[in-house]
Design an enzyme around this catalytic site. Sequence first.
Site, PDB file in Angstrom:
ATOM      1  N   HIS A   1       0.591  -1.184  -0.076  1.00  0.00           N
ATOM      2  CA  HIS A   1      -0.248   0.220  -0.577  1.00  0.00           C
ATOM      3  C   HIS A   1       1.224   1.242  -0.378  1.00  0.00           C
ATOM      4  CE1 HIS A   1      -3.591   2.044   1.892  1.00  0.00           C
ATOM      5  NE2 HIS A   1      -3.330   2.843   0.967  1.00  0.00           N
TER       6      HIS A   1
ATOM      7  N   HIS B   1       1.249   4.622  -2.308  1.00  0.00           N
ATOM      8  CA  HIS B   1       0.986   6.004  -3.550  1.00  0.00           C
ATOM      9  C   HIS B   1       2.450   6.067  -3.993  1.00  0.00           C
ATOM     10  CE1 HIS B   1      -3.318   5.526  -2.167  1.00  0.00           C
ATOM     11  NE2 HIS B   1      -2.761   5.562  -1.072  1.00  0.00           N
TER      12      HIS B   1
ATOM     13  N   HIS C   1      -9.720   1.299  -0.721  1.00  0.00           N
ATOM     14  CA  HIS C   1      -9.580   1.588   0.047  1.00  0.00           C
ATOM     15  C   HIS C   1     -10.735   1.656   1.167  1.00  0.00           C
ATOM     16  CE1 HIS C   1      -6.049   3.170  -1.425  1.00  0.00           C
ATOM     17  NE2 HIS C   1      -5.449   3.982   0.305  1.00  0.00           N
TER      18      HIS C   1
ATOM     19  N   GLU D   1     -11.498   3.145   6.002  1.00  0.00           N
ATOM     20  CA  GLU D   1      -9.774   4.254   7.255  1.00  0.00           C
ATOM     21  C   GLU D   1     -10.714   5.467   7.794  1.00  0.00           C
ATOM     22  OE1 GLU D   1      -7.992   5.845   3.928  1.00  0.00           O
ATOM     23  OE2 GLU D   1      -6.536   6.759   4.746  1.00  0.00           O
TER      24      GLU D   1
ATOM     25  N   ASP E   1       2.044   4.047   2.545  1.00  0.00           N
ATOM     26  CA  ASP E   1       0.823   4.764   2.068  1.00  0.00           C
ATOM     27  C   ASP E   1       1.744   6.168   1.452  1.00  0.00           C
ATOM     28  OD1 ASP E   1      -1.757   5.304   1.944  1.00  0.00           O
ATOM     29  OD2 ASP E   1      -2.425   6.322   3.437  1.00  0.00           O
TER      30      ASP E   1
HETATM   31  N1  ADE Z   1      -4.771   8.502  -1.744  1.00  0.00           N
HETATM   32  C1  ADE Z   1      -3.422   8.654  -1.376  1.00  0.00           C
HETATM   33  N2  ADE Z   1      -3.575   8.889   0.330  1.00  0.00           N
HETATM   34  C2  ADE Z   1      -4.908   8.346   0.303  1.00  0.00           C
HETATM   35  C3  ADE Z   1      -5.403   8.045   1.597  1.00  0.00           C
HETATM   36  N3  ADE Z   1      -4.766   7.043   2.692  1.00  0.00           N
HETATM   37  N4  ADE Z   1      -6.500   7.501   1.058  1.00  0.00           N
HETATM   38  C4  ADE Z   1      -6.892   7.683   0.202  1.00  0.00           C
HETATM   39  N5  ADE Z   1      -6.814   8.029  -1.063  1.00  0.00           N
HETATM   40  C5  ADE Z   1      -5.567   8.174  -0.467  1.00  0.00           C
HETATM   41 ZN    ZN Z   2      -3.878   5.057   0.818  1.00  0.00          ZN
END
Ligand code: ADE
Ligand code: ZN
Length: 332
Positions: A14, A16, A194, A197, A275
Site C-alpha cells: 500500500h 501511492h 480503500h 479508513e 501509504d
Molecule cells: N490517496 C493517497 N493516500 C490516500 C489515503 N490514505 N486514502 C485515500 N486516498 C489516498
Molecule cells: Zn492509501
Amino acid sequence: MIDLIEKLPKAELHLHIEGSLEPELMFKLAKKNNIEIPYKTIDDVKKAYEFSNLQSFLDIYYAGANVLISKEDFYDLTWEYILKCVDNNIIHTEIFFDPQTHTSRGVSFETVISGIKEALEDANKKFGITSQIIMCFLRHLSQEDALKTLDEALNFKDDIIGVGLDSSELGNPPSKFEKVFKKAQENGFKLVAHAGEEADVLYIYEALDLLHIQRIDHGVQSIKSDELMQRLKDEQIPLTVCPNSNIELKVFENYKEHNIKKLLDFGLNVTVNSDDPAYFKGYLNQNFINLYENLELSKEDIVKLVKNSFNSSFIEDELKQKYIKEVKLYEG
Ligand code: ADE
Ligand code: ZN
C-alpha cells in the site's frame, strides 16, 4: 529489535507513488516545469504538512502532484522511492498510481505508466526488487470517469496487475463504483479498495460484497463490528494497514491508541505499509519502529506482519515461497 526490523526482507502493498514525492524533488520539478507551488522553502512545505483529516491531506497531495509532467518526472519519482526500498530492505512492492490526477491536467496515461514502469524495470535489473502496478480510481470523481480510465488502462493491460479505489472516502461509498469494478474483474484485473479508513464498516461490507475485492486498504474501522471481525478472520482477507498515515490523518489520536495489535491478536491478516511516506514522516521501517516503540510488538508479531505481506501479495506462488523462506530465517 530495531536491528531486526531493518534487516528483515519486506514487502509493501500500500504505497501511492505520488505520495512518495519528497519536497526536494517537488521543488526541482516545479522549477524545471515552470509550475507554481504554494511554498518558498522546504521548511514552508514541512509546516504545511499538518493534517486534520484525510481531506486536508488530499488537497495538499493533489497540489504537489501538479509538478509531475514528463515521463522522466515519473521515472525520477519512482526511482527515488526505489532507493528508499533499498534503504528499507523492501524486496517486493505493489505500488498505486492515480491516472486521473494526471490525465485531468493533460498528462497522458502513457507518459505516467511508461515512466513508472521503466523505473521499476531498472529496479529489478539493478537491485532485484520485484514489483506490481495497481491503478486507483479517484472516488470523488464519477463512475463514468472511472470507466473511461479503465478503457485507457486496457491498452496497458500487461503492465497493470489490478485496480483500486482511493481519495475522499466519506460520501463516496464503494457502491458508487460497482459497474467499473465488475468490468475490471471481467478483464482479469485483481481488485482492491480503500475502505474503513475514516468511514464505517458499511463501506467495508460494500467493498467485499459489491466490488468483490481481494484486499482491503486500511480497514482499521473493522474493529467496530464483531461480525465483520469474525468474517475477516475466517476468510483471512488481507488488510493493508498504514500506521503513520492513520496517526497523521487523526484516525487515531496517538500511536498508543492504534488498533493494529488488537487486529493482529484477534487473528486478522494484517500488514504494515507506508501509504504516502513523503507526507507522513517516514518509510516502511519507520512505521514498524513506531509500532514497536508504542505498542510493544514482539519479535513474533513483527515477523508475522512481514510474512502476512508476502502471503497477501500478488506475486506468483513460487517466488512467494522463496521470499517467505527468506523471512523464516529470522524466526525463533
Ligand atoms: N490517496 C493517497 N493516500 C490516500 C489515503 N490514505 N486514502 C485515500 N486516498 C489516498
Ligand atoms: Zn492509501
